[in-house]
Design a protein around this motif. Structure first.
Motif, PDB file in Angstrom:
ATOM      1  N   ALA A 231       0.538  -1.068   0.086  1.00  0.00           N
ATOM      2  CA  ALA A 231       0.102  -0.209   0.486  1.00  0.00           C
ATOM      3  C   ALA A 231       1.101   1.023   0.104  1.00  0.00           C
ATOM      4  CB  ALA A 231      -0.864  -0.008   1.105  1.00  0.00           C
ATOM      5  N   ARG A 232       1.980   1.373   0.615  1.00  0.00           N
ATOM      6  CA  ARG A 232       2.712   2.111   0.979  1.00  0.00           C
ATOM      7  C   ARG A 232       3.691   2.819  -0.009  1.00  0.00           C
ATOM      8  NH1 ARG A 232       3.499  -0.075   5.839  1.00  0.00           N
ATOM      9  NH2 ARG A 232       5.772  -0.786   5.347  1.00  0.00           N
ATOM     10  N   ALA A 233       3.360   1.666  -1.132  1.00  0.00           N
ATOM     11  CA  ALA A 233       4.525   1.719  -2.089  1.00  0.00           C
ATOM     12  C   ALA A 233       3.669   2.334  -3.275  1.00  0.00           C
ATOM     13  CB  ALA A 233       5.062  -0.030  -2.485  1.00  0.00           C
ATOM     14  N   SER A 234       2.803   2.050  -3.659  1.00  0.00           N
ATOM     15  CA  SER A 234       1.282   2.910  -4.436  1.00  0.00           C
ATOM     16  C   SER A 234       0.982   3.801  -4.452  1.00  0.00           C
ATOM     17  CB  SER A 234       0.171   1.619  -4.787  1.00  0.00           C
ATOM     18  OG  SER A 234       0.549   0.372  -4.538  1.00  0.00           O
ATOM     19  N   ASP A 235       1.041   4.339  -5.698  1.00  0.00           N
ATOM     20  CA  ASP A 235       0.047   5.711  -6.008  1.00  0.00           C
ATOM     21  C   ASP A 235      -1.604   5.943  -4.887  1.00  0.00           C
ATOM     22  OD1 ASP A 235       2.282   7.090  -7.786  1.00  0.00           O
ATOM     23  OD2 ASP A 235       1.383   5.596  -8.800  1.00  0.00           O
ATOM     24  N   TYR A 236      -2.156   4.791  -4.936  1.00  0.00           N
ATOM     25  CA  TYR A 236      -3.612   4.806  -4.479  1.00  0.00           C
ATOM     26  C   TYR A 236      -3.897   2.553  -4.212  1.00  0.00           C
ATOM     27  CZ  TYR A 236      -4.855   8.531  -7.389  1.00  0.00           C
ATOM     28  OH  TYR A 236      -4.507   9.485  -8.018  1.00  0.00           O
ATOM     29  N   ALA A 237      -4.133   2.860  -2.438  1.00  0.00           N
ATOM     30  CA  ALA A 237      -4.688   1.406  -2.277  1.00  0.00           C
ATOM     31  C   ALA A 237      -5.164   1.754  -1.768  1.00  0.00           C
ATOM     32  CB  ALA A 237      -3.606   2.085  -0.642  1.00  0.00           C
ATOM     33  N   ILE A 238      -6.448   0.387  -2.434  1.00  0.00           N
ATOM     34  CA  ILE A 238      -7.750   0.078  -1.779  1.00  0.00           C
ATOM     35  C   ILE A 238      -7.725  -0.943  -0.922  1.00  0.00           C
ATOM     36  CG2 ILE A 238      -9.425  -0.993  -3.009  1.00  0.00           C
ATOM     37  CD1 ILE A 238      -8.777  -0.106  -5.829  1.00  0.00           C
ATOM     38  N   ASP A 239      -8.342  -0.607   0.343  1.00  0.00           N
ATOM     39  CA  ASP A 239      -8.518  -1.821   1.130  1.00  0.00           C
ATOM     40  C   ASP A 239      -9.339  -2.230   0.905  1.00  0.00           C
ATOM     41  OD1 ASP A 239      -8.815  -3.467   3.244  1.00  0.00           O
ATOM     42  OD2 ASP A 239      -8.516  -1.429   5.009  1.00  0.00           O
ATOM     43  N   ILE A 240      -9.292  -3.519   0.738  1.00  0.00           N
ATOM     44  CA  ILE A 240     -10.761  -4.986   0.319  1.00  0.00           C
ATOM     45  C   ILE A 240     -11.263  -4.685   1.818  1.00  0.00           C
ATOM     46  CG2 ILE A 240      -9.617  -5.608  -1.432  1.00  0.00           C
ATOM     47  CD1 ILE A 240      -9.620  -8.422  -0.210  1.00  0.00           C
TER      48      ILE A 240
END
Length: 362
Positions: A150-159
């Motif tokens: 999540a920290r490595a990405s532009d957007y993080a979608i928590d499922i």
């Protein structure tokens, strides 16, 4: 790409899933799927909207996916969904390209979907970081909000699937796939798809009630292997089903496209080689039904989720009214079957031999 869709009213979810002292974690988690999906659509609606807008504004020329195991099957499902909804070519990138080989990919003008329930497998994280450095818009789909991925990405979608204790992923697979569809619905302004997603919890309740055990178990328990077929988005469900047979039942199963099975694999077909064909209500259904009938004509016991096939045993299934959500109810019905079938074989589906819940590959 067009304007983003509005959010339909969230379905009412007032009934807790059935629980009992003797229930496996896997069974309990399958029964939690309707609530988990409703929670995802409600709790992660904002980030799905934002990430969809990010894709639309970036206007990528192609998409890459990064995942392993069940998450990679969700990525395969997304390949078809993206290609069908956005007209963008999708390629799966091997995580070892970054983690082992240290190669730098030129991904400018692309979007990267990285899927991992734990969000901490080093190779998945490394590939997401490499994709971002290479110019890709990176989107993480994960069940762990504050994870390295999540920290490595532009957007993080928590499922928002909640804790999953069974080794065999079920609700995290479904929520990953639903999150991917929600992402594309917002990216492309697909109101019909978004509306179909909000109808899924009720469809999943019905899919859980479908009894495949009575129909399948007597035939399959006598065999050592079987084919599982799909085509288009349902091919990803065939891959997922084959993995679950191996994980939970200690039984070999191999997934094929309903088109590809008619080539070399056809040599194995006969009275002692069962076939399970997962046909969705989409443009591929007639071809899957035709392949099923052809295999049945060669003596194989064939089971199919379609009323179009004539020589086979038909399995109960739930039609969702949308071609991209239809395959998801099929795998939910299969999950219920394979959990029961594992117990029927004297196995504990929660603790498969040699496996653990999180595998962190490098």
């Amino acid at each position: 790409m067009t304007t983003e869709p509005t959010m339909p009213n969230e379905p009412t979810m007032s009934t807790e899933p059935t629980k009992s002292a003797g229930m496996t974690h896997m069974r309990r988690e399958i029964e939690e799927i309707p609530l988990a999906v409703a929670r995802l659509l409600d709790g992660s609606g904002t980030v799905l909207t934002e990430a969809g807008r990010g894709i639309r504004e970036r206007d990528p020329q192609f998409v890459v996916t990064v995942a392993r195991g069940s998450s990679d099957h969700a990525a395969t499902f997304m390949k078809y969904a993206v290609e069908l909804t956005a007209g963008l070519a999708v390629a799966s990138v091997g995580p070892s390209i970054a983690s082992i080989y240290g190669a730098e990919l030129r991904l400018g003008g692309s979007a990267c979907l990285a899927i991992s329930q734990s969000g901490k497998s080093p190779d998945i994280v490394a590939m997401a970081e490499t994709a971002r450095a290479g110019g890709a818009l990176t989107i993480a789909i994960t069940n762990t909000a504050d994870s390295p991925l999540a920290r490595a990405s532009d957007y993080a979608i928590d499922i928002l699937a909640g804790p999953e204790r069974s080794v065999a992923a079920t609700k995290t697979f479904i929520n990953s796939a639903v999150a991917g569809l929600g992402l594309m619905a917002h990216a492309t302004g697909d109101e019909a798809l978004l509306a179909a997603l909000f109808e899924l919890p009720e469809h999943f309740r019905k899919a859980i009630a479908c009894d495949w055990m009575t129909v399948l178990s007597d035939t399959i328990e006598k065999q050592k292997s079987l084919f599982i077929l799909g085509r288009g988005p349902s091919a990803a469900m065939a891959n997922e089903a084959a993995l679950k047979f191996k994980e939970t039942c200690g039984m070999h199963a191999e997934a094929y496209s309903a088109a590809e099975v008619m080539h070399g694999p056809l040599a194995l077909i006969g009275p002692d080689f069962p076939v399970l064909a997962l046909a969705a209500r989409d443009a591929s259904e007639p071809s899957v039904a035709e392949a099923a009938d052809s295999l049945a004509a060669k003596g194989a016991p064939v089971f199919v989720t379609s009323a179009l096939a004539q020589r086979v045993v038909r399995l109960p299934h739930v039609a969702t009214g949308h071609p991209l959500t239809d395959p998801l109810t099929l795998i939910v019905s299969f999950y219920m079957f394979v959990e029961a079938f594992a117990r029927h074989r004297g196995l504990d589906p929660d603790t498969p031999r040699n496996l653990r819940k999180v595998t962190e590959t490098v």
